[in-house]
Design a protein around this motif. Structure first.
Motif, PDB file in Angstrom:
ATOM      1  N   VAL A   8      58.890 -32.582  46.820  1.00  0.00           N
ATOM      2  CA  VAL A   8      59.210 -32.531  45.404  1.00  0.00           C
ATOM      3  C   VAL A   8      59.398 -31.049  45.119  1.00  0.00           C
ATOM      4  CG1 VAL A   8      58.444 -33.047  43.057  1.00  0.00           C
ATOM      5  CG2 VAL A   8      57.836 -34.592  44.946  1.00  0.00           C
ATOM      6  N   GLN A   9      60.606 -30.676  44.665  1.00  0.00           N
ATOM      7  CA  GLN A   9      60.954 -29.256  44.644  1.00  0.00           C
ATOM      8  C   GLN A   9      61.939 -28.932  43.524  1.00  0.00           C
ATOM      9  OE1 GLN A   9      62.540 -29.558  48.671  1.00  0.00           O
ATOM     10  NE2 GLN A   9      64.628 -29.218  47.896  1.00  0.00           N
ATOM     11  N   ASP A  10      61.972 -27.639  43.162  1.00  0.00           N
ATOM     12  CA  ASP A  10      62.954 -27.140  42.202  1.00  0.00           C
ATOM     13  C   ASP A  10      64.294 -26.883  42.877  1.00  0.00           C
ATOM     14  OD1 ASP A  10      61.044 -27.027  40.128  1.00  0.00           O
ATOM     15  OD2 ASP A  10      60.456 -24.991  40.676  1.00  0.00           O
ATOM     16  N   ALA A  11      64.240 -26.451  44.115  1.00  0.00           N
ATOM     17  CA  ALA A  11      65.433 -25.983  44.823  1.00  0.00           C
ATOM     18  C   ALA A  11      66.388 -27.104  45.197  1.00  0.00           C
ATOM     19  CB  ALA A  11      65.007 -25.241  46.094  1.00  0.00           C
ATOM     20  N   LYS A  12      67.664 -26.743  45.328  1.00  0.00           N
ATOM     21  CA  LYS A  12      68.667 -27.679  45.832  1.00  0.00           C
ATOM     22  C   LYS A  12      68.316 -28.044  47.269  1.00  0.00           C
ATOM     23  CE  LYS A  12      72.468 -25.836  43.097  1.00  0.00           C
ATOM     24  NZ  LYS A  12      73.824 -25.254  43.132  1.00  0.00           N
ATOM     25  N   PHE A  13      68.855 -29.168  47.745  1.00  0.00           N
ATOM     26  CA  PHE A  13      68.629 -29.557  49.132  1.00  0.00           C
ATOM     27  C   PHE A  13      69.940 -29.495  49.904  1.00  0.00           C
ATOM     28  CE2 PHE A  13      68.326 -33.351  46.361  1.00  0.00           C
ATOM     29  CZ  PHE A  13      69.517 -33.999  46.673  1.00  0.00           C
ATOM     30  N   ASP A  14      69.815 -29.357  51.209  1.00  0.00           N
ATOM     31  CA  ASP A  14      70.956 -29.235  52.113  1.00  0.00           C
ATOM     32  C   ASP A  14      71.135 -30.568  52.839  1.00  0.00           C
ATOM     33  OD1 ASP A  14      72.698 -28.727  54.235  1.00  0.00           O
ATOM     34  OD2 ASP A  14      71.734 -26.840  54.793  1.00  0.00           O
ATOM     35  N   GLN A  15      72.126 -31.341  52.405  1.00  0.00           N
ATOM     36  CA  GLN A  15      72.345 -32.666  52.988  1.00  0.00           C
ATOM     37  C   GLN A  15      72.615 -32.594  54.486  1.00  0.00           C
ATOM     38  OE1 GLN A  15      74.979 -35.352  50.879  1.00  0.00           O
ATOM     39  NE2 GLN A  15      74.709 -34.151  49.024  1.00  0.00           N
ATOM     40  N   ASN A  16      73.332 -31.584  54.941  1.00  0.00           N
ATOM     41  CA  ASN A  16      73.635 -31.475  56.362  1.00  0.00           C
ATOM     42  C   ASN A  16      72.366 -31.233  57.179  1.00  0.00           C
ATOM     43  OD1 ASN A  16      75.530 -31.412  58.580  1.00  0.00           O
ATOM     44  ND2 ASN A  16      75.071 -29.220  58.701  1.00  0.00           N
ATOM     45  N   THR A  80      63.119 -39.406  54.970  1.00  0.00           N
ATOM     46  CA  THR A  80      62.898 -38.272  54.087  1.00  0.00           C
ATOM     47  C   THR A  80      63.157 -38.681  52.653  1.00  0.00           C
ATOM     48  OG1 THR A  80      63.369 -35.927  53.676  1.00  0.00           O
ATOM     49  CG2 THR A  80      65.242 -37.309  54.232  1.00  0.00           C
ATOM     50  N   VAL A  81      62.334 -38.172  51.759  1.00  0.00           N
ATOM     51  CA  VAL A  81      62.535 -38.313  50.322  1.00  0.00           C
ATOM     52  C   VAL A  81      62.407 -36.915  49.739  1.00  0.00           C
ATOM     53  CG1 VAL A  81      61.697 -39.289  48.146  1.00  0.00           C
ATOM     54  CG2 VAL A  81      61.572 -40.646  50.255  1.00  0.00           C
ATOM     55  N   ILE A  82      63.471 -36.461  49.105  1.00  0.00           N
ATOM     56  CA  ILE A  82      63.452 -35.168  48.430  1.00  0.00           C
ATOM     57  C   ILE A  82      63.811 -35.426  46.975  1.00  0.00           C
ATOM     58  CG2 ILE A  82      64.401 -32.835  48.312  1.00  0.00           C
ATOM     59  CD1 ILE A  82      65.292 -33.225  51.267  1.00  0.00           C
ATOM     60  N   HIS A  83      62.924 -35.033  46.077  1.00  0.00           N
ATOM     61  CA  HIS A  83      63.168 -35.237  44.650  1.00  0.00           C
ATOM     62  C   HIS A  83      63.026 -33.900  43.946  1.00  0.00           C
ATOM     63  CE1 HIS A  83      63.404 -37.167  40.801  1.00  0.00           C
ATOM     64  NE2 HIS A  83      63.402 -38.372  41.362  1.00  0.00           N
ATOM     65  N   ARG A  84      64.028 -33.573  43.179  1.00  0.00           N
ATOM     66  CA  ARG A  84      63.997 -32.315  42.441  1.00  0.00           C
ATOM     67  C   ARG A  84      63.314 -32.486  41.096  1.00  0.00           C
ATOM     68  NH1 ARG A  84      69.608 -29.645  42.212  1.00  0.00           N
ATOM     69  NH2 ARG A  84      68.329 -27.911  41.491  1.00  0.00           N
ATOM     70  N   VAL A  85      62.744 -31.393  40.603  1.00  0.00           N
ATOM     71  CA  VAL A  85      62.118 -31.337  39.288  1.00  0.00           C
ATOM     72  C   VAL A  85      62.612 -30.075  38.588  1.00  0.00           C
ATOM     73  CG1 VAL A  85      60.066 -32.684  39.886  1.00  0.00           C
ATOM     74  CG2 VAL A  85      60.061 -30.213  40.251  1.00  0.00           C
ATOM     75  N   GLY A  86      62.263 -29.959  37.320  1.00  0.00           N
ATOM     76  CA  GLY A  86      62.714 -28.806  36.545  1.00  0.00           C
ATOM     77  C   GLY A  86      63.996 -29.139  35.803  1.00  0.00           C
ATOM     78  N   LEU A  87      64.697 -28.104  35.384  1.00  0.00           N
ATOM     79  CA  LEU A  87      65.918 -28.260  34.597  1.00  0.00           C
ATOM     80  C   LEU A  87      67.123 -28.471  35.509  1.00  0.00           C
ATOM     81  CD1 LEU A  87      67.244 -28.232  31.797  1.00  0.00           C
ATOM     82  CD2 LEU A  87      67.529 -25.750  32.089  1.00  0.00           C
ATOM     83  N   LEU A  88      67.813 -29.600  35.318  1.00  0.00           N
ATOM     84  CA  LEU A  88      69.021 -29.924  36.074  1.00  0.00           C
ATOM     85  C   LEU A  88      70.151 -30.192  35.088  1.00  0.00           C
ATOM     86  CD1 LEU A  88      67.408 -32.410  38.608  1.00  0.00           C
ATOM     87  CD2 LEU A  88      67.924 -30.005  38.974  1.00  0.00           C
ATOM     88  N   HIS A  89      71.356 -29.900  35.514  1.00  0.00           N
ATOM     89  CA  HIS A  89      72.532 -30.074  34.669  1.00  0.00           C
ATOM     90  C   HIS A  89      73.405 -31.196  35.214  1.00  0.00           C
ATOM     91  CE1 HIS A  89      71.513 -26.525  32.349  1.00  0.00           C
ATOM     92  NE2 HIS A  89      71.193 -25.957  33.499  1.00  0.00           N
TER      93      HIS A  89
END
Length: 150
Positions: A8-16, A80-89
């Motif tokens: 669970v992160q603020d940062a973008k993830f790298d699909q590749n 893998t499960v990656i979920h972003r938090v914080g402000l997203l547009h």
């Protein structure tokens, strides 16, 4: 190395990079990756941003329980499960669920199960900024109904 990765992160993830990790074992015959994005329209209103909050210990525990259940139901090798938090547009990626298995059916089903349960059971709080102002997003009946098939 663990066969489960949850973040669970603020940062973008790298699909590749995620794909490379999922497909590393030579016994993997299928990799299914789902990516959810911030829509520009929800409930009839234009959306400009989405703010996601969570309680770290509770959220990560819930995600691990969902993945553990999927691993009991299907023969999957890596998840893998990656979920972003914080402000997203609008257009930003919110969530990635990736599953690796020997066979595509197992990977598809496990991925859909994880995503369905994540939408209804993982404790995230979402606030949209719309042309009508801010609003908290409640779980949809359709998301809850999707659990019935499992």
């Amino acid at each position: 190395m663990s066969d489960i990765h949850i973040s669970v992160q603020d940062a973008k993830f790298d699909q590749n990079a995620v794909y490379q990790w999922l497909s590393t074992p030579h016994s993997v015959g299928a990799v299914v990756i789902f990516v959810g994005k911030v829509r520009d329209l929800n409930l009839g209103d234009d959306v400009s941003s989405l703010y996601l909050e969570h309680y770290p210990a509770m959220t990560e525990k819930a995600l691990r329980e969902i993945v553990s259940e999927a691993k009991q139901r299907w023969d999957i090798q890596r998840v893998t499960v990656i979920h972003r938090v914080g402000l997203l547009h609008t257009g930003d990626e919110i969530v990635l669920v990736g599953v690796a298995s020997s066979h595509r059916g197992e990977a598809y089903q496990a991925n859909e199960f994880i995503m369905d349960y994540l939408k209804s059971k993982a404790p995230f709080w979402k606030k949209e900024q719309t042309n009508q102002g801010e609003r908290w997003i409640e779980a949809r009946d359709s998301d809850k109904k999707s659990l019935e098939k499992w």
